[in-house]
Design an enzyme around this catalytic site. Structure first.
Site, PDB file in Angstrom:
ATOM      1  CG  HIS A  37      -9.568   7.539 -32.049  1.00  0.00           C
ATOM      2  ND1 HIS A  37      -7.986   7.721 -31.894  1.00  0.00           N
ATOM      3  CD2 HIS A  37      -9.672   7.795 -33.241  1.00  0.00           C
ATOM      4  CE1 HIS A  37      -6.996   8.312 -32.606  1.00  0.00           C
ATOM      5  NE2 HIS A  37      -8.232   8.039 -34.475  1.00  0.00           N
ATOM      6  CG  ASP A  47      -4.621   8.949 -39.920  1.00  0.00           C
ATOM      7  OD1 ASP A  47      -5.834   9.758 -39.787  1.00  0.00           O
ATOM      8  OD2 ASP A  47      -4.543   8.439 -38.519  1.00  0.00           O
ATOM      9  CG  HIS A  93      -6.336   4.563 -38.207  1.00  0.00           C
ATOM     10  ND1 HIS A  93      -7.653   4.709 -36.833  1.00  0.00           N
ATOM     11  CD2 HIS A  93      -6.334   6.160 -37.272  1.00  0.00           C
ATOM     12  CE1 HIS A  93      -8.245   5.066 -36.239  1.00  0.00           C
ATOM     13  NE2 HIS A  93      -7.147   5.890 -36.337  1.00  0.00           N
ATOM     14  CG  HIS A  94      -4.135   5.793 -34.580  1.00  0.00           C
ATOM     15  ND1 HIS A  94      -2.807   7.048 -34.745  1.00  0.00           N
ATOM     16  CD2 HIS A  94      -4.720   6.626 -33.748  1.00  0.00           C
ATOM     17  CE1 HIS A  94      -3.286   7.710 -35.078  1.00  0.00           C
ATOM     18  NE2 HIS A  94      -5.312   8.557 -34.740  1.00  0.00           N
ATOM     19  CG  HIS A 105      -9.227   6.411 -40.316  1.00  0.00           C
ATOM     20  ND1 HIS A 105     -10.496   7.683 -41.406  1.00  0.00           N
ATOM     21  CD2 HIS A 105      -8.875   6.982 -39.854  1.00  0.00           C
ATOM     22  CE1 HIS A 105      -9.763   8.261 -41.046  1.00  0.00           C
ATOM     23  NE2 HIS A 105      -8.309   8.158 -40.251  1.00  0.00           N
ATOM     24  CG  ASP A 106      -9.826   9.050 -36.769  1.00  0.00           C
ATOM     25  OD1 ASP A 106      -9.416   8.661 -36.636  1.00  0.00           O
ATOM     26  OD2 ASP A 106      -8.955  10.433 -37.627  1.00  0.00           O
ATOM     27  CE  LYS A 114      -9.310  11.344 -34.285  1.00  0.00           C
ATOM     28  NZ  LYS A 114      -8.428  12.226 -35.227  1.00  0.00           N
TER      29      LYS A 114
END
Lengths: 126, 325
Positions: free
Chosen positions: B214, B268, B239-240, B185-186, B189
């Site tokens: 990201h 998260d 996810h944000h 998911h990240d 980054k």
């Protein structure tokens, strides 16, 4: 082609109808070329997608909002996804363009920024 | 990753196995300020009382042995017959440790293809673990690392998200999909400067704008890889997003956000709050839940947040509620 309604909020519609000239870069993007505001309708057809989306099988009515040498801004009635490639046809030209970013305005209005891949056809406008 | 100069913390559950270790193991003992030799390479480590918190977080290896340790843990994981006979907590520890160290190595390559390949195997192990073993959150949190590394965070989010998905009993998406999506998911980054990611003070507008790229960057990286599912792509991309529409990158609302992404959003934030950050220490589970409830409940899917809250409050012993691990 089913002409699905884009729920364009009044303030955006007013801006599209009244404002002309170049578009200022906004919070989400740094543009390489100046974009010229325009207000035109067109048809978009999905050519390729990294993500399956059953809603996007048909040609789609779109409202073009700005255009530059490298990019295109429009409004669509549903969510598009980055990296999807569309053929966008409107009164002055037909482009193949790749979705760069998407912002939801309402549940039936999404602002889409696309990067132009190729110019397929250019119409002479009097 | 590095807890003391030249040393990396490792799991005692992976060390206290009856075979010769391919690396030296060090421990913090009473009176020592740095790790001292605990078991030399080639010897067998004494069994450790894994129920004793002071013994479970004080074993270390040298930084130069990280690859040896990673291979060692992976070989334990691949020995299916043996792993399946181990107690649940020890098996969970081996899976978590293998995931964290594999993510550490693959994130260092900054090669999306190798990261995606690594996550497939890890996702299968995480999902299998959750299906076979009744893992409690408190036990899981006790054995996980809580440092601020994207690979650590991604590992923890994958484990939490799979635990939550299991409890939610989702039928539209598999637990394996959720585990892999959590690990990935990240990914975006990796495109962001570490000076911004690790900045101990408040981010300025420009830095925050860069951080906010990201999800889109991760989605873009994943679209060119084969075999990445729609759920996994959307966990990276959405996810944000927040159910009240105040999230990014799109500003989606409610069900417009995919179920896997709504699951990921909850764990998260929980993982970030319960882990050490450059600007603050880890918060305890109940404080983290209180913050999520009071300050940002409108950001999350209510049913998913309630389900996670029930996991946190029902499964966490009261003596652990107020203290960070």
């Amino acid at each position: 082609m089913p002409r699905k309604l884009i729920d364009l909020p009044p303030h955006i519609r007013k801006k599209l109808e009244e404002e002309r000239g170049t578009e200022a870069p906004n919070f989400f993007e740094e543009r390489r070329c100046p974009r010229f505001r325009c207000h035109s309708s067109g048809v978009a057809k999905l050519l390729s997608s990294p993500i399956e989306n059953e809603l996007q099988s048909e040609d789609e009515f779109v409202i073009i909002s700005n255009l530059s040498r490298s990019g295109l801004g429009l409004f669509a009635h549903q969510q598009w996804f980055p990296e999807q490639v569309f053929r966008v046809e409107f009164d002055v030209a037909t482009f193949v363009a790749r979705v760069a970013r998407v912002r939801r305005i309402t549940d039936r209005c999404y602002e889409v920024g696309l990067q132009i891949c190729t110019l397929e056809d250019r119409k002479d406008v009097p | 990753m590095i807890d003391f100069e030249d040393f990396v913390r490792v799991s005692p559950h992976c060390i206290s196995l009856d075979e010769g270790l391919p690396f030296d193991v060090f421990a913090i003992v009473e009176g020592s300020r740095v790790p001292v030799l605990y078991a030399a390479k080639g010897t067998t480590a004494n069994p450790i009382d894994s129920s004793d918190p002071s013994s479970t977080s004080n074993l270390f290896i040298r930084v130069h042995d990280v690859e040896n340790y990673q291979s060692f843990v992976q070989s334990l994981l691949l020995d299916g017959n043996r792993v399946h006979r181990l107690p649940g907590i020890q098996r969970a520890s081996i899976v978590a440790e293998a995931a964290r160290f594999t993510m550490y190595s693959s994130f260092r390559t900054n090669n999306t293809t190798s990261i995606v390949q690594a996550t497939r195997t890890l996702g299968a192990h995480i999902s299998e673990l959750m299906e076979d073993v009744d893992v409690k959150l408190a036990e899981l949190q006790g054995l996980l690392h809580h440092d601020y590394g994207t690979f650590t965070h991604s590992t923890n989010v994958a484990l939490y998200a799979t635990l939550l998905a299991k409890k939610l009993d989702t039928t539209t998406v598999s637990n394996e999909d959720i585990a892999i999506g959590g690990l990935l998911h990240d990914l975006g980054k990796l495109s962001i400067d570490n000076r911004i990611l690790n900045k101990p003070s408040k981010l300025d507008d420009r830095e925050f704008r860069i951080i906010k790229k990201h999800p889109l960057e991760g989605f873009r990286r994943l679209t060119i890889e084969s075999g990445v599912t729609k759920s996994q792509l959307l966990m990276a991309y959405q996810h944000h997003e927040k159910v009240d529409g105040s999230g990014y990158p799109v500003g989606l609302c409610d069900q417009e956000i995919s179920m896997p992404a709504r699951i990921c959003a909850v764990v998260d934030v929980y993982e970030a709050l319960t882990s050490n950050r450059p600007y603050r220490r880890a918060l305890g589970p109940n404080i983290a839940m209180e913050i999520m409830e009071k300050q940002s409940a409108e950001h999350f899917d209510r049913n998913i947040l309630d389900c996670w809250k029930s996991i946190v409050l029902e499964e966490t012993p009261t003596d652990q509620l107020c203290h960070a691990n």
